[in-house]
Design an enzyme around this catalytic site. Structure first.
Site, PDB file in Angstrom:
ATOM      1  N   PHE A 344       0.836  -1.204   0.000  1.00 34.56           N
ATOM      2  CA  PHE A 344       0.000   0.000   0.000  1.00 34.56           C
ATOM      3  C   PHE A 344       0.867   1.249   0.000  1.00 34.56           C
ATOM      4  O   PHE A 344       1.863   1.324   0.721  1.00 34.56           O
ATOM      5  CB  PHE A 344      -0.868   0.068   1.270  1.00 34.56           C
ATOM      6  CG  PHE A 344      -1.913  -1.002   1.389  1.00 34.56           C
ATOM      7  CD1 PHE A 344      -3.196  -0.792   0.909  1.00 34.56           C
ATOM      8  CD2 PHE A 344      -1.624  -2.208   2.016  1.00 34.56           C
ATOM      9  CE1 PHE A 344      -4.173  -1.776   1.055  1.00 34.56           C
ATOM     10  CE2 PHE A 344      -2.587  -3.191   2.162  1.00 34.56           C
ATOM     11  CZ  PHE A 344      -3.878  -2.975   1.673  1.00 34.56           C
ATOM     12  N   ASP A 345       0.472   2.244  -0.793  1.00 31.87           N
ATOM     13  CA  ASP A 345       0.971   3.591  -0.571  1.00 31.87           C
ATOM     14  C   ASP A 345       0.269   4.107   0.685  1.00 31.87           C
ATOM     15  O   ASP A 345      -0.781   3.590   1.069  1.00 31.87           O
ATOM     16  CB  ASP A 345       0.636   4.462  -1.788  1.00 31.87           C
ATOM     17  CG  ASP A 345       0.935   5.933  -1.548  1.00 31.87           C
ATOM     18  OD1 ASP A 345       2.043   6.228  -1.084  1.00 31.87           O
ATOM     19  OD2 ASP A 345       0.053   6.771  -1.802  1.00 31.87           O
ATOM     20  N   LYS A 346       0.831   5.123   1.314  1.00 35.34           N
ATOM     21  CA  LYS A 346       0.198   5.651   2.531  1.00 35.34           C
ATOM     22  C   LYS A 346      -0.756   6.805   2.228  1.00 35.34           C
ATOM     23  O   LYS A 346      -1.962   6.709   2.432  1.00 35.34           O
ATOM     24  CB  LYS A 346       1.253   6.136   3.531  1.00 35.34           C
ATOM     25  CG  LYS A 346       0.637   6.723   4.819  1.00 35.34           C
ATOM     26  CD  LYS A 346       1.676   7.312   5.734  1.00 35.34           C
ATOM     27  CE  LYS A 346       2.184   8.642   5.245  1.00 35.34           C
ATOM     28  NZ  LYS A 346       1.165   9.734   5.375  1.00 35.34           N
TER      29      LYS A 346
END
Length: 655
Positions: A344-346
């Site tokens: 996941f990107d944040k």
């Protein structure tokens, strides 16, 4: 089943880019019309036949083009076999089955080609990041030139709120720069000039507070930037190259289909050809041998097989669309079901994507309301994005309004701001600002700052009348649904959930603890994210990458399945992505993974049904134990079973 992947038919776009899809629909319309005329009216049979012939034209047009191109290169594929089977069906009078065959196959064909421009669009979207014009300072004058004409060591002038035109180092001015397009950082980064440009280290080794990237957005102040990379070598250009490299890789499904074609189609053609001359060996006439050969051709044409995958894929994609999820093609739908690792990107993916006021901590006998009012009055006079976020949240959380008690606000680059409040000096900023202003910070204050920072908060100290009166904590907070979504993902068998972020490692760790991630990796540039994804693929074979920013595009393109957060996603992330959560609801992720797994199961069932019919029917027809009517009946029967099985996906619900 194989849908030949070729260049889009630019010379055949009679009705625009969707011509092939329209032709498939027209085929279905004329097929239905012919069937209704034949079964429900007493019209002359030529009316039904004319409708079937028209259906043949629309359904076979693009497939015939594909088959012709392949034959010119000396190859035969399922496109050719479909055309041959349709012609054979027409020859023996089974026009309806031939038209149905062409309709179902051409529909899948059209939908496959519809997604073919994905790579091209993603490159165009990346290119749009970089400004086309730069203001360059030469011989004491400013002139506008194309970024392609920039040279190393040129000095460009970047006006407030404009895109930066080259990778380089700031030699004059200080400003906050929005780096989200490149690094994905949730908050603008303070940048300042370097004292001297003598003996500069390599670009990657420069202090990041002096470095700017192409496509990032300048804040409130004018900057002068020494160009250190040409346009073709810039960060944006590297992103473009990364996307190109991974977009051109063929999928395992394509390679497997190619192997299947190589033996199946030629064998069928050879068998049918030889059966035409069976009368030379068997005691029968030529017409009987020809009839048997055509019956075998119809039996061997993988009609049910040809639609077994696309019918399930179409049903799966339609069901996903009902839930606000866009899935771009069958490969993504199938691959997603085999995923056990998600990266996941944040920012904007697991978090809201904007800074939020999390702590107002009064000290030195000042009330929380009084501290909030002081901060609101001072910060409301600043244009810094962080100051605007703090002001907005204080108004909402404490129901306060600006009282205009602050004046003479002065931004101190990289440290904070100073102002006059009710006739006394006030400072809001970091420890360095306090030290430079001669304000003492005791052990308790420093301990609170460390504690908040370790938990991912950006901390600002508030000093009034030379005394520290409070602390302000700001953070890009997790989405409300993030933690529950990750729990659900674990329940359905996702073993590894890793955050890849451009933000500080402390921020990543804090978010990971709050929402239940298995790992968090911070301080990552786009190329670092690509390396991280490559490592995960080596370890786990298949991974999904969820992101929303341009900086995520190369990592997303490299992943097995890329998933974009729709509403918050950049154009390039959406173009590069295989799956887009259009309603921006991350809680739809477990549903779409479950749907993918069910789709894979149904695809396998359909393939077994369709191949079973082919392997049963072909020997029977070769031996002459059945007639064309029974072959057609079996085909229609298996086709109906396969379609009905696929349609079950439209009612899929998460357990």
């Amino acid at each position: 089943m194989k849908h030949t992947k070729s260049e889009p038919h630019d010379h055949n776009q009679i009705l625009g880019k969707k011509t092939e899809l329209y032709f498939a629909i027209f085929c279905g319309v004329f097929l239905l019309a012919g069937f209704l005329i034949e079964k429900l009216t007493d019209y002359n049979q030529w009316f039904a036949l004319s409708s079937y012939i028209t259906a043949y034209f629309f359904g076979g047009y693009f497939i015939s083009i594909e088959a012709y191109k392949k034959i010119k290169k000396g190859g035969f594929d399922i496109d050719f076999l479909m055309i041959a089977a349709a012609v054979g069906a027409a020859y023996i009078g089974s026009w309806a089955e031939g038209a149905l065959l062409l309709f179902l196959f051409s529909l899948g064909h059209a939908l496959e080609h519809y997604a073919m421009n994905k790579a091209k669009k993603s490159i165009e979207a990346l290119n749009s990041l970089s400004p086309k014009i730069a203001i360059v300072k030469r011989h004491g004058r400013l002139e506008e030139i194309s970024i392609d004409d920039l040279k190393i060591n040129d000095i460009i002038v970047v006006k407030p709120h404009t895109k930066i035109a080259a990778d380089g180092i700031i030699i004059s001015g200080s400003s906050s720069v929005n780096q989200a397009p490149i690094t994905g950082e949730s908050m603008p980064v303070d940048k300042t000039f370097i004292e001297t440009t003598d003996n500069l280290p390599a670009f990657d080794s420069l202090d990041k507070k002096h470095v700017v990237f192409t496509g990032t957005i300048n804040g409130d102040h004018v900057l002068e930037v020494l160009v250190l990379k040409l346009s073709k070598d810039s960060t944006v250009s590297r992103l473009i190259k990364m996307v190109k490299d991974v977009e051109t890789q063929k999928s395992p499904t394509q390679r497997l289909t190619k192997k299947f074609e190589k033996w199946y189609v030629p064998i069928v053609i050879l068998v049918v050809f030889l059966l035409c001359f069976a009368y030379l060996i068997v005691d029968e006439n030529f017409d009987t041998s020809l009839y048997r050969a055509i019956t075998v051709l119809v039996a061997a044409s993988p009609c049910a097989l040809a639609i077994s995958t696309p019918s399930a894929v179409l049903s799966g994609i339609a069901r996903a669309a009902q839930k606000g999820v866009l899935i771009k093609g069958g490969k993504a739908l199938e691959d997603l079901g085999g995923i056990s690792t998600i990266a996941f990107d944040k920012t904007g993916t697991l978090t809201e994507g904007k800074p939020k006021l999390t702590h107002v901590i009064p000290l030195h006998d000042l009330s929380e309301i009084a501290l909030s009012q002081l901060v609101l009055d001072v910060e409301s006079l600043s244009n810094h994005p962080l100051a605007k976020a703090i002001s907005t949240d204080i108004k909402i959380q404490y129901n306060l309004e600006v009282q205009n008690k602050a004046s003479n606000v002065n931004a101190i680059q990289g440290k904070g701001i100073s102002a006059i409040y009710s006739g006394n000096e006030v400072f809001i900023g970091n420890l360095k600002l306090m030290e430079d202003s001669g304000i003492k910070t005791d052990r308790e204050v420093k301990s609170s700052i460390v504690n908040l920072s370790e938990n991912g908060h950006t901390v600002m100290i508030v000093a009034y009348q030379n005394v520290i009166v409070g602390l302000i904590g700001v953070m890009d907070i997790p989405r409300k649904t993030a933690a529950a979504t990750l729990i659900k993902l674990k329940q359905i068998g996702i073993k590894h959930m890793i955050m890849l972020t451009g933000d500080h490692q402390n921020v990543g760790n804090a978010i990971a603890r709050q929402i239940g991630l298995t790992d968090a990796r911070g301080d990552l540039l786009p190329e670092d994210k690509v390396s991280a994804v490559r490592e995960l693929i080596e370890r786990d074979k298949k991974i999904a990458m969820v992101g929303d920013g341009v900086n995520d595009a190369p990592a997303m393109a490299l992943s097995t399945v890329s998933i974009a957060m729709g509403a918050a996603g950049s154009d390039v992330a959406l173009e590069t992505a295989d799956v887009a959560l259009m309603s921006d609801k991350i809680e739809n992720l477990p549903f779409v993974i479950g749907l993918s797994r069910e789709s894979k199961r149904i695809i396998k069932q359909n393939i077994m049904i369709s191949l079973g019919v082919v392997f049963l029917l072909v020997p029977v027809t070769i031996l002459g134990l059945t007639n064309i009517g029974l072959a057609v009946a079996f085909h229609e029967g298996s086709t109906i079973v396969v379609v009905l099985n696929a349609l079950r996906l439209l009612r899929y619900k998460m357990d």
